[in-house]
Design an enzyme around this catalytic site. Structure first.
Site, PDB file in Angstrom:
ATOM      1  N   ASP A 109      37.586   6.328 -15.327  1.00 52.25           N
ATOM      2  CA  ASP A 109      37.928   6.090 -13.922  1.00 52.25           C
ATOM      3  C   ASP A 109      38.688   7.264 -13.309  1.00 52.25           C
ATOM      4  O   ASP A 109      38.321   7.765 -12.244  1.00 52.25           O
ATOM      5  CB  ASP A 109      38.763   4.806 -13.820  1.00 52.25           C
ATOM      6  CG  ASP A 109      39.205   4.514 -12.404  1.00 52.25           C
ATOM      7  OD1 ASP A 109      38.532   3.724 -11.721  1.00 52.25           O
ATOM      8  OD2 ASP A 109      40.233   5.080 -11.961  1.00 52.25           O
ATOM      9  N   THR A 158      37.621   2.781  -9.214  1.00 53.16           N
ATOM     10  CA  THR A 158      36.217   3.064  -9.529  1.00 53.16           C
ATOM     11  C   THR A 158      35.680   2.074 -10.555  1.00 53.16           C
ATOM     12  O   THR A 158      34.544   1.597 -10.435  1.00 53.16           O
ATOM     13  CB  THR A 158      36.067   4.506 -10.034  1.00 53.16           C
ATOM     14  OG1 THR A 158      36.305   5.408  -8.941  1.00 53.16           O
ATOM     15  CG2 THR A 158      34.678   4.756 -10.580  1.00 53.16           C
ATOM     16  N   ASP A 159      36.460   1.733 -11.558  1.00 54.06           N
ATOM     17  CA  ASP A 159      36.034   0.718 -12.526  1.00 54.06           C
ATOM     18  C   ASP A 159      35.800  -0.624 -11.842  1.00 54.06           C
ATOM     19  O   ASP A 159      34.802  -1.308 -12.105  1.00 54.06           O
ATOM     20  CB  ASP A 159      37.091   0.551 -13.620  1.00 54.06           C
ATOM     21  CG  ASP A 159      36.948   1.566 -14.747  1.00 54.06           C
ATOM     22  OD1 ASP A 159      35.864   2.167 -14.865  1.00 54.06           O
ATOM     23  OD2 ASP A 159      37.917   1.760 -15.493  1.00 54.06           O
ATOM     24  N   ILE A 160      36.734  -1.030 -10.996  1.00 49.15           N
ATOM     25  CA  ILE A 160      36.614  -2.322 -10.320  1.00 49.15           C
ATOM     26  C   ILE A 160      35.379  -2.349  -9.424  1.00 49.15           C
ATOM     27  O   ILE A 160      34.588  -3.305  -9.442  1.00 49.15           O
ATOM     28  CB  ILE A 160      37.873  -2.616  -9.486  1.00 49.15           C
ATOM     29  CG1 ILE A 160      39.101  -2.774 -10.397  1.00 49.15           C
ATOM     30  CG2 ILE A 160      37.682  -3.864  -8.635  1.00 49.15           C
ATOM     31  CD1 ILE A 160      39.025  -3.925 -11.350  1.00 49.15           C
TER      32      ILE A 160
END
Length: 400
Positions: free
Chosen positions: A146, A181-183
């Site tokens: 991320d 970004t991960d979410i």
């Protein structure tokens, strides 16, 4: 019946993006089996402190990080580096509608668990792959995280305080305060999975869904990307200000800070009237948002001087009276004490095997007929191994 009841998901992912997608699907009613490494499990099980305390106040092995992304799942320990483990995962995949994985490109193929291999035994399988850079392209083999991708994807270039006289202010480019970004990749993965399941109703066929953290970061640049692609402008860091709307930022007040989000010219007129500066709404250089954006450097200091005259809560009460969007900058503890958050039931309390009152953030989706039910807490490592694997053994015996 919940929206995704009857859908079976095999979650081979770890850390955040994949598990986040798996948790959303579980919240929506899917049956999710999470496959973890024996003994160690998902990496985030060890990302602490803090760890959950049991009813006696003693620290357990359940990290807060792991708990945030794995509600509603069953945990099964399988060693996929062994032939036996690979066979077990193939059996689970044969009976699944969805598989989520975040191996490096080619990593699953080493174990015969890639999409091409599993599609042969289950042509209806929707196989979601999450990587840093996608299944194709010159960066495909690189690991991606991320933080790295927030930088490479341009998000950090527009986050943080602006430069002043060529010097960095506020520490230069900044990442978002959560692994955004991960979410967002988890959300896009969920959308892609649901779309592939919908298409399967017509074709009868599964397919691979290819998600890259870098692609998602670029996609979520939204108006900032469009400012460049359409207007040729390379967006710069503006701190808490907005590139296309003025005033839409934080201000220093007599006792701290607050934000004002003026979205149109009528709100601006009401805003400056409360500030005791009604003449600004009539000046040609500030009358429209276009002019305010062009003359930002002249306008903001005038507004800032006026904002220093009162404390935060006085300003917020005055703005609310005239429907000017404004609000406090809350700490996390203040967020969960907010009456709106409480009214929307954004904290769910679940009974965990090691704590009778585990608190988690609720799913924000509100259904009118099929509300989300929180019946399964984040599992302990291997908690459901016996149940799931014994069911596989029973199937094998029946088939033989």
């Amino acid at each position: 019946m919940m929206p995704m009841s009857g859908v079976k998901v095999l979650d081979l992912s770890r850390v955040l993006a994949g598990p986040w997608a798996g948790q959303i699907l579980a919240d929506l009613g899917a049956e999710v089996i999470k496959v973890e490494r024996p003994l160690s499990g998902d990496d985030t099980r060890h990302w602490g402190p803090p760890y959950l305390a049991n009813d006696a106040g003693q620290e357990t092995e359940q990290s807060a990080y792991y708990l945030c992304a794995n509600r509603g799942k069953q945990s099964v320990c399988i060693d996929m580096t062994t032939p036996e483990g690979q066979a077990q995962i193939r059996q689970l995949a044969a009976d699944s509608d969805v598989l989520i994985e975040n191996f490096k490109v080619g990593g699953a193929a080493k174990y015969g668990l890639d999409y091409q291999s599993l599609a042969k035994i289950n042509p209806r399988l929707v196989y979601c792959s999450i990587t840093g850079f996608g299944q194709t392209g010159p960066y495909a083999d690189r690991p991606g995280y991320d933080f790295l991708v927030q930088a490479m994807g341009g998000l950090m270039s527009v986050t943080g305080e602006p430069d002043a006289s060529g010097e960095q202010v506020g520490g230069g480019p900044q990442k978002a305060g959560v692994a955004l970004t991960d979410i967002m990749t988890g959300l896009y993965a969920t959308i892609g999975i649901q779309a592939a399941l919908s298409e399967r109703l017509h074709s009868g066929q599964g397919q691979q869904v290819d998600l890259a953290l870098l692609d998602v970061t670029v996609a979520t640049l939204a108006n900032q990307a469009s400012n460049y692609l359409v207007g040729g402008q390379i967006p710069q860091r503006l701190g808490n200000a907005h590139p296309n709307i003025v005033p839409y930022q934080s201000f220093v007040v007599a006792d701290g800070h607050c934000i004002v989000a003026v979205g149109n010219d009528q709100q601006f007129a009401r805003f400056v009237d409360v500030l005791g500066l009604p003449e600004l709404a009539e000046e040609e250089c500030y009358r429209s948002n276009v002019q305010r954006v062009l003359n930002r450097d002249r306008l903001i200091p005038k507004l800032q001087r006026a904002m220093l005259e009162r404390p935060r809560d006085e300003w917020l009460a005055l703005f609310e009276q005239v429907q000017v969007p404004a609000g406090p900058i809350n700490n996390i503890d203040e967020v969960f004490e907010n009456p709106q958050i409480k009214a929307r039931e954004m904290v769910v309390e679940m009974e965990h095997p090691e704590s009778s009152a585990l608190k988690l953030v609720a799913n924000p989706i509100k259904f009118s007929r099929t509300p989300i039910r929180y019946s399964r807490p984040p599992p302990r490592l291997g908690e459901h191994s016996d149940t799931v694997l014994s069911a596989l053994s029973s199937i094998n015996k029946t088939q033989s």
